[in-house]
Design a protein around this motif. Structure first.
Motif, PDB file in Angstrom:
ATOM      1  N   SER A  39       2.811   0.163   6.031  1.00 23.29           N
ATOM      2  CA  SER A  39       2.118  -1.111   5.851  1.00 23.29           C
ATOM      3  C   SER A  39       1.064  -0.984   4.767  1.00 23.29           C
ATOM      4  N   VAL A  40       0.656  -2.115   4.224  1.00 21.11           N
ATOM      5  CA  VAL A  40      -0.447  -2.160   3.256  1.00 21.11           C
ATOM      6  C   VAL A  40      -1.358  -3.322   3.614  1.00 21.11           C
ATOM      7  N   ALA A  41      -2.614  -3.178   3.243  1.00 24.85           N
ATOM      8  CA  ALA A  41      -3.597  -4.244   3.431  1.00 24.85           C
ATOM      9  C   ALA A  41      -4.342  -4.421   2.124  1.00 24.85           C
ATOM     10  N   LEU A  42      -4.741  -5.652   1.836  1.00 24.38           N
ATOM     11  CA  LEU A  42      -5.495  -5.992   0.639  1.00 24.38           C
ATOM     12  C   LEU A  42      -6.828  -6.580   1.055  1.00 24.38           C
ATOM     13  N   SER A  43      -7.906  -5.993   0.550  1.00 26.51           N
ATOM     14  CA  SER A  43      -9.240  -6.492   0.901  1.00 26.51           C
ATOM     15  C   SER A  43      -9.633  -7.652  -0.014  1.00 26.51           C
ATOM     16  N   ASN A  44     -10.641  -8.393   0.401  1.00 27.62           N
ATOM     17  CA  ASN A  44     -11.166  -9.482  -0.428  1.00 27.62           C
ATOM     18  C   ASN A  44     -11.699  -8.978  -1.759  1.00 27.62           C
ATOM     19  N   GLU A  45     -12.044  -7.697  -1.832  1.00 28.78           N
ATOM     20  CA  GLU A  45     -12.560  -7.106  -3.064  1.00 28.78           C
ATOM     21  C   GLU A  45     -11.451  -6.565  -3.957  1.00 28.78           C
ATOM     22  N   GLY A  46     -10.183  -6.781  -3.585  1.00 25.16           N
ATOM     23  CA  GLY A  46      -9.065  -6.343  -4.404  1.00 25.16           C
ATOM     24  C   GLY A  46      -8.646  -4.903  -4.208  1.00 25.16           C
ATOM     25  N   ARG A  47      -9.120  -4.264  -3.142  1.00 29.19           N
ATOM     26  CA  ARG A  47      -8.740  -2.874  -2.847  1.00 29.19           C
ATOM     27  C   ARG A  47      -7.489  -2.858  -1.975  1.00 29.19           C
ATOM     28  N   VAL A  48      -6.604  -1.895  -2.236  1.00 30.22           N
ATOM     29  CA  VAL A  48      -5.366  -1.758  -1.481  1.00 30.22           C
ATOM     30  C   VAL A  48      -5.449  -0.530  -0.585  1.00 30.22           C
ATOM     31  N   TYR A  49      -5.048  -0.694   0.676  1.00 26.86           N
ATOM     32  CA  TYR A  49      -5.012   0.379   1.660  1.00 26.86           C
ATOM     33  C   TYR A  49      -3.582   0.492   2.168  1.00 26.86           C
ATOM     34  N   SER A  50      -3.103   1.724   2.380  1.00 23.91           N
ATOM     35  CA  SER A  50      -1.744   1.897   2.887  1.00 23.91           C
ATOM     36  C   SER A  50      -1.714   2.973   3.969  1.00 23.91           C
ATOM     37  N   TRP A  51      -0.688   2.886   4.832  1.00 23.70           N
ATOM     38  CA  TRP A  51      -0.534   3.853   5.916  1.00 23.70           C
ATOM     39  C   TRP A  51       0.898   3.804   6.443  1.00 23.70           C
ATOM     40  N   GLY A  52       1.249   4.823   7.220  1.00 23.34           N
ATOM     41  CA  GLY A  52       2.576   4.933   7.808  1.00 23.34           C
ATOM     42  C   GLY A  52       3.383   6.020   7.115  1.00 23.34           C
ATOM     43  N   SER A  53       4.682   5.816   7.016  1.00 24.70           N
ATOM     44  CA  SER A  53       5.564   6.807   6.411  1.00 24.70           C
ATOM     45  C   SER A  53       5.375   6.859   4.899  1.00 24.70           C
ATOM     46  N   GLY A  54       5.229   8.067   4.384  1.00 27.17           N
ATOM     47  CA  GLY A  54       5.149   8.279   2.940  1.00 27.17           C
ATOM     48  C   GLY A  54       6.359   9.014   2.415  1.00 27.17           C
ATOM     49  N   ARG A  55       7.409   9.060   3.197  1.00 26.63           N
ATOM     50  CA  ARG A  55       8.590   9.863   2.898  1.00 26.63           C
ATOM     51  C   ARG A  55       9.154   9.632   1.499  1.00 26.63           C
ATOM     52  N   TRP A  56       9.050   8.442   0.973  1.00 24.26           N
ATOM     53  CA  TRP A  56       9.589   8.123  -0.350  1.00 24.26           C
ATOM     54  C   TRP A  56       8.475   7.928  -1.376  1.00 24.26           C
ATOM     55  N   GLY A  57       7.248   8.287  -1.030  1.00 21.86           N
ATOM     56  CA  GLY A  57       6.124   8.123  -1.952  1.00 21.86           C
ATOM     57  C   GLY A  57       5.588   6.703  -2.007  1.00 21.86           C
ATOM     58  N   GLN A  58       6.038   5.860  -1.081  1.00 21.08           N
ATOM     59  CA  GLN A  58       5.698   4.440  -1.132  1.00 21.08           C
ATOM     60  C   GLN A  58       4.241   4.118  -0.820  1.00 21.08           C
ATOM     61  N   LEU A  59       3.481   5.068  -0.291  1.00 20.85           N
ATOM     62  CA  LEU A  59       2.082   4.779   0.035  1.00 20.85           C
ATOM     63  C   LEU A  59       1.178   4.802  -1.189  1.00 20.85           C
ATOM     64  N   GLY A  60       1.631   5.439  -2.255  1.00 23.28           N
ATOM     65  CA  GLY A  60       0.826   5.475  -3.477  1.00 23.28           C
ATOM     66  C   GLY A  60      -0.293   6.494  -3.454  1.00 23.28           C
ATOM     67  N   HIS A  61      -0.201   7.486  -2.562  1.00 21.22           N
ATOM     68  CA  HIS A  61      -1.241   8.504  -2.440  1.00 21.22           C
ATOM     69  C   HIS A  61      -0.917   9.774  -3.216  1.00 21.22           C
ATOM     70  N   GLY A  62       0.167   9.745  -3.989  1.00 23.80           N
ATOM     71  CA  GLY A  62       0.520  10.912  -4.792  1.00 23.80           C
ATOM     72  C   GLY A  62       1.221  12.022  -4.035  1.00 23.80           C
ATOM     73  N   SER A  63       1.748  11.716  -2.856  1.00 23.16           N
ATOM     74  CA  SER A  63       2.466  12.717  -2.075  1.00 23.16           C
ATOM     75  C   SER A  63       3.564  12.034  -1.263  1.00 23.16           C
ATOM     76  N   LEU A  64       4.319  12.829  -0.546  1.00 23.42           N
ATOM     77  CA  LEU A  64       5.362  12.308   0.343  1.00 23.42           C
ATOM     78  C   LEU A  64       4.944  12.423   1.799  1.00 23.42           C
ATOM     79  N   ARG A  65       3.648  12.567   2.023  1.00 24.88           N
ATOM     80  CA  ARG A  65       3.121  12.741   3.384  1.00 24.88           C
ATOM     81  C   ARG A  65       2.845  11.397   4.041  1.00 24.88           C
ATOM     82  N   ASN A  66       2.959  11.389   5.362  1.00 24.00           N
ATOM     83  CA  ASN A  66       2.589  10.208   6.137  1.00 24.00           C
ATOM     84  C   ASN A  66       1.077  10.074   6.186  1.00 24.00           C
ATOM     85  N   ALA A  67       0.606   8.858   6.375  1.00 21.54           N
ATOM     86  CA  ALA A  67      -0.829   8.600   6.566  1.00 21.54           C
ATOM     87  C   ALA A  67      -0.993   7.952   7.932  1.00 21.54           C
ATOM     88  N   ARG A  68      -1.697   8.638   8.831  1.00 20.28           N
ATOM     89  CA  ARG A  68      -1.872   8.146  10.200  1.00 20.28           C
ATOM     90  C   ARG A  68      -2.854   6.981  10.270  1.00 20.28           C
TER      91      ARG A  68
END
Length: 98
Positions: A39-68
């Motif tokens: 999942s991803v969330a967008l703040s009123n200030e334009g910041r993006v937050y992501s979490w869940g499975s990172g298996r395909w790099g979809q979280l944008g954190h520069g790794s393939l790790r999950n984010a709890r």
């Protein structure tokens, strides 16, 4: 279903009633989007937050790790994002600048 920590509560436990995501309680969230296992969330200030499975790099954190827990996408730190969307294994962020 909490598989891969996709709910953002810090565990993979299932939750059957709506619950606030404590890691985002200090943020004013404008919108959220959900992929198959993340999942991803967008703040009123334009910041993006992501979490869940990172298996395909979809979280944008520069790794393939999950984010709890939700984590800011640092690659977009200097970009004012106005909209986010998720696919099964990817995310999209639309910047005000185009």
């Amino acid at each position: 279903a909490g598989k891969d920590s996709r709910l953002g509560h810090g565990s993979s436990n299932d939750v059957h009633t709506p619950r606030r995501i404590d890691a985002l309680k200090k943020q004013r969230i404008a919108s959220v989007a959900a992929g198959e296992n993340h999942s991803v969330a967008l703040s009123n200030e334009g910041r993006v937050y992501s979490w869940g499975s990172g298996r395909w790099g979809q979280l944008g954190h520069g790794s393939l790790r999950n984010a709890r827990l939700p984590r800011a996408v640092d690659a977009l730190r200097d970009v004012w994002v106005c909209s986010v969307a998720c696919g099964c294994y990817h995310n999209l962020a639309l910047a005000w600048e185009g």
